[in-house]
Design a protein around this motif. Structure first.
Motif, PDB file in Angstrom:
ATOM      1  N   ILE A  76       0.825  -1.208   0.000  1.00 47.82           N
ATOM      2  CA  ILE A  76       0.000   0.000   0.000  1.00 47.82           C
ATOM      3  C   ILE A  76       0.861   1.260   0.000  1.00 47.82           C
ATOM      4  O   ILE A  76       0.543   2.246  -0.673  1.00 47.82           O
ATOM      5  CB  ILE A  76      -0.966   0.011   1.207  1.00 47.82           C
ATOM      6  N   GLN A  77       1.958   1.240   0.731  1.00 46.62           N
ATOM      7  CA  GLN A  77       2.834   2.416   0.774  1.00 46.62           C
ATOM      8  C   GLN A  77       3.431   2.703  -0.605  1.00 46.62           C
ATOM      9  O   GLN A  77       3.522   3.857  -1.024  1.00 46.62           O
ATOM     10  CB  GLN A  77       3.934   2.243   1.825  1.00 46.62           C
ATOM     11  N   LEU A  78       3.869   1.662  -1.300  1.00 43.06           N
ATOM     12  CA  LEU A  78       4.414   1.831  -2.647  1.00 43.06           C
ATOM     13  C   LEU A  78       3.355   2.407  -3.587  1.00 43.06           C
ATOM     14  O   LEU A  78       3.619   3.339  -4.347  1.00 43.06           O
ATOM     15  CB  LEU A  78       4.934   0.493  -3.177  1.00 43.06           C
ATOM     16  N   ILE A  79       2.152   1.856  -3.512  1.00 43.12           N
ATOM     17  CA  ILE A  79       1.059   2.320  -4.373  1.00 43.12           C
ATOM     18  C   ILE A  79       0.739   3.778  -4.066  1.00 43.12           C
ATOM     19  O   ILE A  79       0.637   4.606  -4.975  1.00 43.12           O
ATOM     20  CB  ILE A  79      -0.187   1.426  -4.202  1.00 43.12           C
ATOM     21  N   HIS A  80       0.590   4.093  -2.797  1.00 45.19           N
ATOM     22  CA  HIS A  80       0.282   5.466  -2.406  1.00 45.19           C
ATOM     23  C   HIS A  80       1.387   6.421  -2.855  1.00 45.19           C
ATOM     24  O   HIS A  80       1.111   7.494  -3.398  1.00 45.19           O
ATOM     25  CB  HIS A  80       0.063   5.571  -0.895  1.00 45.19           C
ATOM     26  N   GLU A 110       4.169  10.545  -7.970  1.00 39.93           N
ATOM     27  CA  GLU A 110       4.766  10.360  -9.291  1.00 39.93           C
ATOM     28  C   GLU A 110       3.772  10.386 -10.442  1.00 39.93           C
ATOM     29  O   GLU A 110       4.140  10.745 -11.554  1.00 39.93           O
ATOM     30  CB  GLU A 110       5.560   9.052  -9.319  1.00 39.93           C
ATOM     31  N   SER A 111       2.526   9.980 -10.202  1.00 37.68           N
ATOM     32  CA  SER A 111       1.556   9.951 -11.300  1.00 37.68           C
ATOM     33  C   SER A 111       1.090  11.358 -11.647  1.00 37.68           C
ATOM     34  O   SER A 111       1.160  12.266 -10.824  1.00 37.68           O
ATOM     35  CB  SER A 111       0.351   9.089 -10.919  1.00 37.68           C
ATOM     36  N   ILE A 124       3.442   0.932 -13.914  1.00 33.39           N
ATOM     37  CA  ILE A 124       4.631   0.111 -13.720  1.00 33.39           C
ATOM     38  C   ILE A 124       5.711   1.083 -13.272  1.00 33.39           C
ATOM     39  O   ILE A 124       5.872   2.150 -13.868  1.00 33.39           O
ATOM     40  CB  ILE A 124       5.062  -0.608 -15.027  1.00 33.39           C
ATOM     41  N   LEU A 125       6.429   0.740 -12.211  1.00 33.62           N
ATOM     42  CA  LEU A 125       7.487   1.634 -11.737  1.00 33.62           C
ATOM     43  C   LEU A 125       8.454   1.946 -12.874  1.00 33.62           C
ATOM     44  O   LEU A 125       8.757   1.076 -13.704  1.00 33.62           O
ATOM     45  CB  LEU A 125       8.241   0.994 -10.576  1.00 33.62           C
ATOM     46  N   PRO A 126       8.956   3.182 -12.939  1.00 30.53           N
ATOM     47  CA  PRO A 126       9.790   3.605 -14.075  1.00 30.53           C
ATOM     48  C   PRO A 126      10.953   2.669 -14.389  1.00 30.53           C
ATOM     49  O   PRO A 126      11.226   2.396 -15.559  1.00 30.53           O
ATOM     50  CB  PRO A 126      10.292   4.984 -13.650  1.00 30.53           C
TER      51      PRO A 126
END
Length: 138
Positions: free
Chosen positions: A13-17, A23-24, A74-76
């Motif tokens: 959840i932390q990564l998604i948030h 970043e989005s 997707i992460l850069p």
């Protein structure tokens, strides 16, 4: 090796948030509470490699007629390796999402990816309407 899972217990959840909020281009400033609530009320897809989450997407649906695809990333550092295509394939072929009449999504920059999975521009954009709430964090 890539794994795509709908198990919400595996989601970071932390990564998604962090990605969505910082970043989005579409969810800048989205609160952690809003991210958590959106995950609770969606069919979520996590993308994993070497036991680390590297991507995410969620679908809001009634499982009968309509689905809306959101928050796809997707992460850069993992982009350009086919993970986005594998994620989309997993979403489009998910057993619970078969036979839907309409799918929707919004994108500023990934039209070519989504076209590969059958998405097109709106046939009758004049038929679509929206309420856009500009409340910060939403």
């Amino acid at each position: 090796m890539i794994e795509i899972s709908t198990n919400k217990q595996k989601l970071d959840i932390q990564l998604i948030h962090n990605y969505l909020s910082n970043e989005s281009y579409w969810a800048k400033g989205r609160s952690l509470e809003t991210v958590q609530r959106s995950i609770e009320n969606s069919l979520c897809f996590g993308v994993y490699t070497e036991n680390s989450q590297v991507g995410f997407a969620r679908v809001v649906t009634d499982y009968a007629v309509f689905a809306w695809l959101l928050d796809v990333f997707i992460l850069p550092e993992y982009q350009g390796k086919g993970y986005g295509k594998k994620l989309m394939q997993a979403i489009i072929t998910h057993p619970d999402l078969q036979g839907l009449r309409r799918w929707g999504l919004g994108t500023d920059d990934a039209h070519e990816l989504y076209k590969q999975f059958g998405f097109t521009s709106l046939q009758k954009p004049e038929n679509m309407m929206e309420i856009l709430n500009k409340t910060p964090g939403r």
